[in-house]
Design a protein around this motif. Sequence first.
Motif, PDB file in Angstrom:
ATOM      1  N   ARG A  86       3.055  -6.646  13.298  1.00  0.00           N
ATOM      2  CA  ARG A  86       2.635  -6.972  14.661  1.00  0.00           C
ATOM      3  C   ARG A  86       1.398  -7.870  14.666  1.00  0.00           C
ATOM      4  O   ARG A  86       1.111  -8.525  15.670  1.00  0.00           O
ATOM      5  CB  ARG A  86       2.316  -5.695  15.431  1.00  0.00           C
ATOM      6  N   PHE A  87       0.666  -7.869  13.556  1.00  0.00           N
ATOM      7  CA  PHE A  87      -0.597  -8.597  13.496  1.00  0.00           C
ATOM      8  C   PHE A  87      -0.590  -9.778  12.540  1.00  0.00           C
ATOM      9  O   PHE A  87      -1.471 -10.628  12.603  1.00  0.00           O
ATOM     10  CB  PHE A  87      -1.720  -7.641  13.061  1.00  0.00           C
ATOM     11  N   ILE A  88       0.376  -9.804  11.627  1.00  0.00           N
ATOM     12  CA  ILE A  88       0.361 -10.782  10.535  1.00  0.00           C
ATOM     13  C   ILE A  88       1.639 -11.602  10.567  1.00  0.00           C
ATOM     14  O   ILE A  88       2.741 -11.042  10.576  1.00  0.00           O
ATOM     15  CB  ILE A  88       0.215 -10.068   9.171  1.00  0.00           C
ATOM     16  N   ARG A  89       1.484 -12.909  10.534  1.00  0.00           N
ATOM     17  CA  ARG A  89       2.610 -13.836  10.501  1.00  0.00           C
ATOM     18  C   ARG A  89       2.557 -14.633   9.199  1.00  0.00           C
ATOM     19  O   ARG A  89       1.512 -14.736   8.559  1.00  0.00           O
ATOM     20  CB  ARG A  89       2.551 -14.808  11.688  1.00  0.00           C
ATOM     21  N   GLU A  90       3.668 -15.214   8.852  1.00  0.00           N
ATOM     22  CA  GLU A  90       3.732 -16.026   7.646  1.00  0.00           C
ATOM     23  C   GLU A  90       2.673 -17.124   7.701  1.00  0.00           C
ATOM     24  O   GLU A  90       2.497 -17.781   8.724  1.00  0.00           O
ATOM     25  CB  GLU A  90       5.119 -16.651   7.492  1.00  0.00           C
ATOM     26  N   GLY A  91       1.943 -17.275   6.598  1.00  0.00           N
ATOM     27  CA  GLY A  91       0.897 -18.284   6.501  1.00  0.00           C
ATOM     28  C   GLY A  91      -0.479 -17.812   6.951  1.00  0.00           C
ATOM     29  O   GLY A  91      -1.470 -18.513   6.737  1.00  0.00           O
ATOM     30  N   ASP A  92      -0.560 -16.642   7.576  1.00  0.00           N
ATOM     31  CA  ASP A  92      -1.858 -16.118   8.025  1.00  0.00           C
ATOM     32  C   ASP A  92      -2.737 -15.757   6.835  1.00  0.00           C
ATOM     33  O   ASP A  92      -2.261 -15.437   5.748  1.00  0.00           O
ATOM     34  CB  ASP A  92      -1.674 -14.847   8.865  1.00  0.00           C
ATOM     35  N   LEU A  93      -4.029 -15.740   7.091  1.00  0.00           N
ATOM     36  CA  LEU A  93      -5.012 -15.267   6.137  1.00  0.00           C
ATOM     37  C   LEU A  93      -5.365 -13.826   6.475  1.00  0.00           C
ATOM     38  O   LEU A  93      -5.611 -13.498   7.644  1.00  0.00           O
ATOM     39  CB  LEU A  93      -6.274 -16.135   6.201  1.00  0.00           C
ATOM     40  N   SER A 133       4.075  -9.664   1.329  1.00  0.00           N
ATOM     41  CA  SER A 133       5.488  -9.598   1.713  1.00  0.00           C
ATOM     42  C   SER A 133       5.716 -10.122   3.127  1.00  0.00           C
ATOM     43  O   SER A 133       6.820 -10.531   3.468  1.00  0.00           O
ATOM     44  CB  SER A 133       6.033  -8.173   1.579  1.00  0.00           C
ATOM     45  N   LEU A 134       4.663 -10.118   3.945  1.00  0.00           N
ATOM     46  CA  LEU A 134       4.729 -10.677   5.290  1.00  0.00           C
ATOM     47  C   LEU A 134       4.429 -12.178   5.299  1.00  0.00           C
ATOM     48  O   LEU A 134       4.414 -12.802   6.358  1.00  0.00           O
ATOM     49  CB  LEU A 134       3.757  -9.939   6.212  1.00  0.00           C
ATOM     50  N   GLY A 135       4.169 -12.733   4.121  1.00  0.00           N
ATOM     51  CA  GLY A 135       3.912 -14.164   3.999  1.00  0.00           C
ATOM     52  C   GLY A 135       2.462 -14.557   4.123  1.00  0.00           C
ATOM     53  O   GLY A 135       2.141 -15.745   4.254  1.00  0.00           O
ATOM     54  N   ALA A 136       1.556 -13.593   4.061  1.00  0.00           N
ATOM     55  CA  ALA A 136       0.127 -13.885   4.221  1.00  0.00           C
ATOM     56  C   ALA A 136      -0.513 -14.333   2.912  1.00  0.00           C
ATOM     57  O   ALA A 136      -0.058 -13.981   1.830  1.00  0.00           O
ATOM     58  CB  ALA A 136      -0.601 -12.648   4.740  1.00  0.00           C
ATOM     59  N   ARG A 137      -1.582 -15.093   3.065  1.00  0.00           N
ATOM     60  CA  ARG A 137      -2.513 -15.345   1.975  1.00  0.00           C
ATOM     61  C   ARG A 137      -3.547 -14.235   2.071  1.00  0.00           C
ATOM     62  O   ARG A 137      -4.006 -13.905   3.165  1.00  0.00           O
ATOM     63  CB  ARG A 137      -3.202 -16.700   2.143  1.00  0.00           C
ATOM     64  N   VAL A 138      -3.933 -13.651   0.940  1.00  0.00           N
ATOM     65  CA  VAL A 138      -4.777 -12.465   0.973  1.00  0.00           C
ATOM     66  C   VAL A 138      -6.038 -12.667   0.138  1.00  0.00           C
ATOM     67  O   VAL A 138      -5.972 -13.132  -1.001  1.00  0.00           O
ATOM     68  CB  VAL A 138      -4.019 -11.227   0.439  1.00  0.00           C
ATOM     69  N   VAL A 139      -7.166 -12.296   0.707  1.00  0.00           N
ATOM     70  CA  VAL A 139      -8.414 -12.150  -0.024  1.00  0.00           C
ATOM     71  C   VAL A 139      -8.584 -10.651  -0.226  1.00  0.00           C
ATOM     72  O   VAL A 139      -8.747  -9.907   0.749  1.00  0.00           O
ATOM     73  CB  VAL A 139      -9.603 -12.754   0.746  1.00  0.00           C
ATOM     74  N   ASP A 149      -1.376 -17.040  -3.724  1.00  0.00           N
ATOM     75  CA  ASP A 149      -1.624 -16.515  -2.378  1.00  0.00           C
ATOM     76  C   ASP A 149      -2.550 -15.314  -2.352  1.00  0.00           C
ATOM     77  O   ASP A 149      -2.739 -14.707  -1.297  1.00  0.00           O
ATOM     78  CB  ASP A 149      -0.309 -16.210  -1.660  1.00  0.00           C
ATOM     79  N   VAL A 150      -3.151 -14.961  -3.487  1.00  0.00           N
ATOM     80  CA  VAL A 150      -4.113 -13.862  -3.528  1.00  0.00           C
ATOM     81  C   VAL A 150      -5.374 -14.311  -4.252  1.00  0.00           C
ATOM     82  O   VAL A 150      -5.302 -14.865  -5.348  1.00  0.00           O
ATOM     83  CB  VAL A 150      -3.544 -12.606  -4.239  1.00  0.00           C
ATOM     84  N   THR A 151      -6.516 -14.064  -3.615  1.00  0.00           N
ATOM     85  CA  THR A 151      -7.812 -14.296  -4.234  1.00  0.00           C
ATOM     86  C   THR A 151      -8.494 -12.948  -4.393  1.00  0.00           C
ATOM     87  O   THR A 151      -8.664 -12.223  -3.415  1.00  0.00           O
ATOM     88  CB  THR A 151      -8.693 -15.213  -3.357  1.00  0.00           C
ATOM     89  N   VAL A 152      -8.854 -12.605  -5.617  1.00  0.00           N
ATOM     90  CA  VAL A 152      -9.533 -11.346  -5.890  1.00  0.00           C
ATOM     91  C   VAL A 152     -11.045 -11.577  -5.851  1.00  0.00           C
ATOM     92  O   VAL A 152     -11.558 -12.474  -6.526  1.00  0.00           O
ATOM     93  CB  VAL A 152      -9.111 -10.764  -7.257  1.00  0.00           C
ATOM     94  N   VAL A 153     -11.734 -10.776  -5.067  1.00  0.00           N
ATOM     95  CA  VAL A 153     -13.187 -10.843  -4.948  1.00  0.00           C
ATOM     96  C   VAL A 153     -13.753  -9.547  -5.531  1.00  0.00           C
ATOM     97  O   VAL A 153     -13.579  -8.480  -4.943  1.00  0.00           O
ATOM     98  CB  VAL A 153     -13.629 -11.016  -3.482  1.00  0.00           C
ATOM     99  N   PRO A 154     -14.439  -9.627  -6.658  1.00  0.00           N
ATOM    100  CA  PRO A 154     -14.980  -8.419  -7.299  1.00  0.00           C
ATOM    101  C   PRO A 154     -16.328  -8.014  -6.699  1.00  0.00           C
ATOM    102  O   PRO A 154     -17.383  -8.175  -7.310  1.00  0.00           O
ATOM    103  CB  PRO A 154     -15.118  -8.846  -8.760  1.00  0.00           C
ATOM    104  N   ALA A 155     -16.273  -7.510  -5.474  1.00  0.00           N
ATOM    105  CA  ALA A 155     -17.506  -7.152  -4.767  1.00  0.00           C
ATOM    106  C   ALA A 155     -17.203  -6.134  -3.681  1.00  0.00           C
ATOM    107  O   ALA A 155     -16.083  -6.038  -3.192  1.00  0.00           O
ATOM    108  CB  ALA A 155     -18.135  -8.390  -4.136  1.00  0.00           C
ATOM    109  N   ALA A 156     -18.254  -5.415  -3.300  1.00  0.00           N
ATOM    110  CA  ALA A 156     -18.213  -4.581  -2.102  1.00  0.00           C
ATOM    111  C   ALA A 156     -18.575  -5.481  -0.930  1.00  0.00           C
ATOM    112  O   ALA A 156     -19.076  -6.592  -1.109  1.00  0.00           O
ATOM    113  CB  ALA A 156     -19.217  -3.446  -2.231  1.00  0.00           C
ATOM    114  N   LEU A 157     -18.345  -4.997   0.269  1.00  0.00           N
ATOM    115  CA  LEU A 157     -18.797  -5.702   1.452  1.00  0.00           C
ATOM    116  C   LEU A 157     -19.782  -4.826   2.193  1.00  0.00           C
ATOM    117  O   LEU A 157     -19.706  -3.597   2.131  1.00  0.00           O
ATOM    118  CB  LEU A 157     -17.626  -6.098   2.358  1.00  0.00           C
ATOM    119  N   GLY A 158     -20.710  -5.479   2.895  1.00  0.00           N
ATOM    120  CA  GLY A 158     -21.727  -4.752   3.631  1.00  0.00           C
ATOM    121  C   GLY A 158     -22.370  -5.629   4.676  1.00  0.00           C
ATOM    122  O   GLY A 158     -21.849  -6.689   5.028  1.00  0.00           O
TER     123      GLY A 158
END
Length: 168
Positions: free
Chosen positions: A3-10, A27-33, A54-63
């Motif tokens: 409902r929130f993610i379309r093909e090509g979305d980030l 699987s929904l066609g998103a690019r993922v961080v 289509d996937v970027t791995v970020v080795p960090a916490a967020l704050g």
Amino acid sequence: YGRFIREGDLVFDIGANEGNRTEIFRSLGARVVAADPQPECVRALQKRFGGVTDVTVVPAALGEKECEAELLLSNASTISSLSREWIESVRGSGRFRAYRWDRTVTVPVTTLDRLIGEHGVPAFVKIDVEGYELPVVKGLSRPVGALSFEFVPEFILAASECVRRLDS
């Protein structure tokens, strides 16, 4: 999530752990961080998604701000946390009685604003960070398409604060 993610979305997968939701978003066609601070999870993410574009791995916490923080590692990676208060709350309720947080590691912390600056504005942000949701939300100063965050009843006041912050 469809409902929130379309093909090509980030999509930002904050607290990606080993990437199960990242895989759903793909699987929904998103690019993922996919961001996670746990060294073992980062290795698992890199092994699982290394070499895919289509996937970027970020080795960090967020704050709330860029810094370093102490991550309390659990014997179950899904409940490691930066929040001692969250750990005390869930321990006190008996929810995670069988688990322990007996190791720590210092991890880099970045912000949602920084990820947006580097990767673009996401259509969807998933936050699953075991009680550290409010600092993550405080690191966001602009609207995004949609956002979800996990919460537990023992820590409901922090969830209410997240909603207030997002509403502002």
